[in-house]
Design an enzyme around this catalytic site. Sequence first.
Site, PDB file in Angstrom:
ATOM      1  N   ARG A 127      84.102  23.785  32.153  1.00  0.00           N
ATOM      2  CA  ARG A 127      83.413  25.005  32.537  1.00  0.00           C
ATOM      3  C   ARG A 127      82.078  25.068  31.817  1.00  0.00           C
ATOM      4  O   ARG A 127      82.001  24.779  30.618  1.00  0.00           O
ATOM      5  CB  ARG A 127      84.239  26.245  32.137  1.00  0.00           C
ATOM      6  CG  ARG A 127      85.409  26.519  33.061  1.00  0.00           C
ATOM      7  CD  ARG A 127      84.945  27.125  34.400  1.00  0.00           C
ATOM      8  NE  ARG A 127      86.046  27.281  35.341  1.00  0.00           N
ATOM      9  CZ  ARG A 127      86.314  26.451  36.352  1.00  0.00           C
ATOM     10  NH1 ARG A 127      85.576  25.388  36.566  1.00  0.00           N
ATOM     11  NH2 ARG A 127      87.312  26.692  37.168  1.00  0.00           N
ATOM     12  N   GLU A 145      75.235  28.764  37.447  1.00  0.00           N
ATOM     13  CA  GLU A 145      75.401  27.990  38.687  1.00  0.00           C
ATOM     14  C   GLU A 145      75.102  28.897  39.885  1.00  0.00           C
ATOM     15  O   GLU A 145      75.418  30.080  39.832  1.00  0.00           O
ATOM     16  CB  GLU A 145      76.832  27.448  38.791  1.00  0.00           C
ATOM     17  CG  GLU A 145      77.129  26.417  37.708  1.00  0.00           C
ATOM     18  CD  GLU A 145      78.504  25.760  37.859  1.00  0.00           C
ATOM     19  OE1 GLU A 145      79.162  25.981  38.888  1.00  0.00           O
ATOM     20  OE2 GLU A 145      78.911  25.042  36.942  1.00  0.00           O
ATOM     21  N   HIS A 177      78.864  20.496  40.238  1.00  0.00           N
ATOM     22  CA  HIS A 177      80.230  21.066  40.219  1.00  0.00           C
ATOM     23  C   HIS A 177      81.082  20.506  41.374  1.00  0.00           C
ATOM     24  O   HIS A 177      81.652  21.263  42.178  1.00  0.00           O
ATOM     25  CB  HIS A 177      80.179  22.611  40.287  1.00  0.00           C
ATOM     26  CG  HIS A 177      81.398  23.249  39.699  1.00  0.00           C
ATOM     27  ND1 HIS A 177      81.382  24.445  39.024  1.00  0.00           N
ATOM     28  CD2 HIS A 177      82.700  22.849  39.679  1.00  0.00           C
ATOM     29  CE1 HIS A 177      82.604  24.752  38.631  1.00  0.00           C
ATOM     30  NE2 HIS A 177      83.423  23.801  39.023  1.00  0.00           N
TER      31      HIS A 177
END
Length: 524
Positions: free
Chosen positions: A230, A259, A277
Site C-alpha cells: 500500500r 493514486e 497499481h
Amino acid sequence: MKALVADAINEKGIENLKEVCDVVVDTSITPEELLETIGEYDAILIRSRTKLPAEVIEKADNLKIIARAGVGVDNVDVNAATKKGIMVVNAPESTSITVAEHTMGLILSTIRKIAIADKSTKAGKWEKKAFMGMELRNKTLGVIGMGRIGSQVVNRCKAFEMDAIAYDPYLPPEVAKNMGVELYEDIEDVLTRADIITIHVPLTPETEHSISTEQFKMMKDTALIFNCARGGVIDEDALYEALVNGEILGAGLDVYEKEPATNNKLFELDNIVCTPHIAASTKEAQRDAAIIVANEVITLFKGGMPKNIINMPRMNNSEFEETNDYLELCEKLGSFITQATSSPINKLEITYKGEINKLPSKDLFTRTILQGILNPVTETAVNAVNATTVAKARGISITEAVSDDSEGYDTLIKVAAKTKEGQMSAEGTYLHEAKIIKVNGYWVDVKPEGNMFIAKYKDIPGSIGAIGTKFGEENINIGIMQVGRDSTGGEAIMILTLDERPSKEAVKKIKDLDNVSDATCLKL
Ligand code: NAD
C-alpha cells in the site's frame, strides 16, 4: 434461488453457479435497473463496476450474500449489508500469487536494469556497459510482513537461491521457521542486513511511513526496496532523497501515496521501476476470484458457511439487541490490548463476570474480542465468523472462564494477554457506553475512544509532570488523564486521551525518560 452476475466475471465461476441456482448475467445493468430488480435476487456477484450503496441494499429484501470477485469492497456499503443481515464475501487469496509474481518482476527489472535498458535499446542506443546488473543468488531477502503475499515472495526467492529474513511482530516464530525464514524482533535488524527489501504489510497507523529517512539511512547503500502493498508505508519524500543521495541503490513501486500517480517526482529517477497499481491484475487472479466467490455462494445455498465472510453473520433481531452493547465493549477491549502489548500475543485468557453469563452468546463475545485483537494487525478482514480460525493460525491459544464476582458492576469482561515479554490485562464494562475500568489490575475509568496513550512509570514525584511536559512541548493537548499504582513509590500506570496522535519521535522521547519503563500510543 436466483443469482445476479452484475459484472464481467470469469465464465468458470458462472458455470459452477448454474449447477445450483438460476443465474442472470447482466453485466451492463444500470444503477436504476439494479435498484428496481435487486429485490428478486438471493445472491449478487460483482467486481468493481457495480456499486452497492445503502439505498440498493435497503431494497435487497431477499439478498443473502454479496460476492465480490476480488479483494477490496469499497464499492459495497458493508455496514448497510451487515445491518440487513447480508453476508459480504470476497476472495483475498485470489491475488497472492499474482502480487508475489509482480514483486519478482519489479525485483528482476530493477536489479538487471531491464526497464531502463529496454527504453535505451529501443531508442537505438547500444549501451551494454551502462547496464551492469547483480545476481539474486546468495543475496538476502528482507520481508516486512510475512502474510499471504510475503510468504509467496519468499517461496519464489528461495528458487533464486536467496536467503530470507523477515520482520512481522504478529507471526509466530514456528510459522517462520517452517518457511525457512529467520524472523527478527526488530525491523532494524532486517533493514540493515537485507539486500532486497520487500514490503507486504497493511497500511495502518503503525506501518504508515514506517520506512522513512531514518530507515533508509540504516540500509546498505547497495540495497533495493520494493512496495507492492500500500502507498504510504514508504515515505516517498524520504525515498526520493535516499535514491538521489545514493543511500540505497534502487527501488520498485506498484503503489503510491497518492493514486492515480500521474505526477510523482520519483518518476524522474532512473533507479526506480514503477507500475500503476497492477500487481493484482492477471487473468488467473480474476479467474480464481470468480471461482472462489461462486463457490462461496454455492456453499451458502447448500446450507454451509462461506469462509471469506467479511462482515457479521446473520443474527436474529432479539439476539442482536441483547448482545450489541457488549459486542462494542469486546471489540474495544481487544483493540486496546493488542495495541498496548508491543509483542505478539500467544495466550489469551478471557473471564466473563456477572450478568453477562446469562446471555447465550459468549462464543460470539470471544470472537469479537479476537476481531478487535486481530484487525489492527492483519489485512485479512477478521469478523466473528473467521476470528477463531485466524487466531489459531497465528498460534494464539484462548481460554475462557466465568465468575460470579463482578466487583460491584453488573458485568465485567477481563481480557488478559500473555506475550513473551509479560502479561497485560484490561477489564471493561458497559454503562451506557463501553468503559475500561481496570488495566493490569489498577483501577482506572476511561472511555476507549480516539487517540490514547498508555505509560508505565515509577510512582515518584515528577514522573507525571515529566510526561505531561513532553506532550506540552509537542503542542498536544491531553483530554483525560487516569493514573493507578500498586503502592507508593512502586510501579504505576497512566492512561491518557489525546486530542491528536503524537509522532513516533514524541513517544520515543517519553519512553526514554528516566522513570518511564514503557509508553505506547493507541488508536481506538
Ligand atoms: P496479510 O494480512 O495476509 O499479511 C499482512 C502481514 O503483515 C501479516 O502477516 C501481519 O502480521 C503483518 N503485519 C501487520 N502489521 C505489521 C507491522 N507493523 N510490521 C510487520 N508486519 C506487520 O495480507 P496480504 O494479503 O499478504 O497483503 C499484503 C499487502 O498487500 C496488503 O497491504 C494488501 O493491501 C496489499 N495488496 C496489494 C495489491 C496490489 O494490487 N498492489 C493486491 C493485493 C494486496
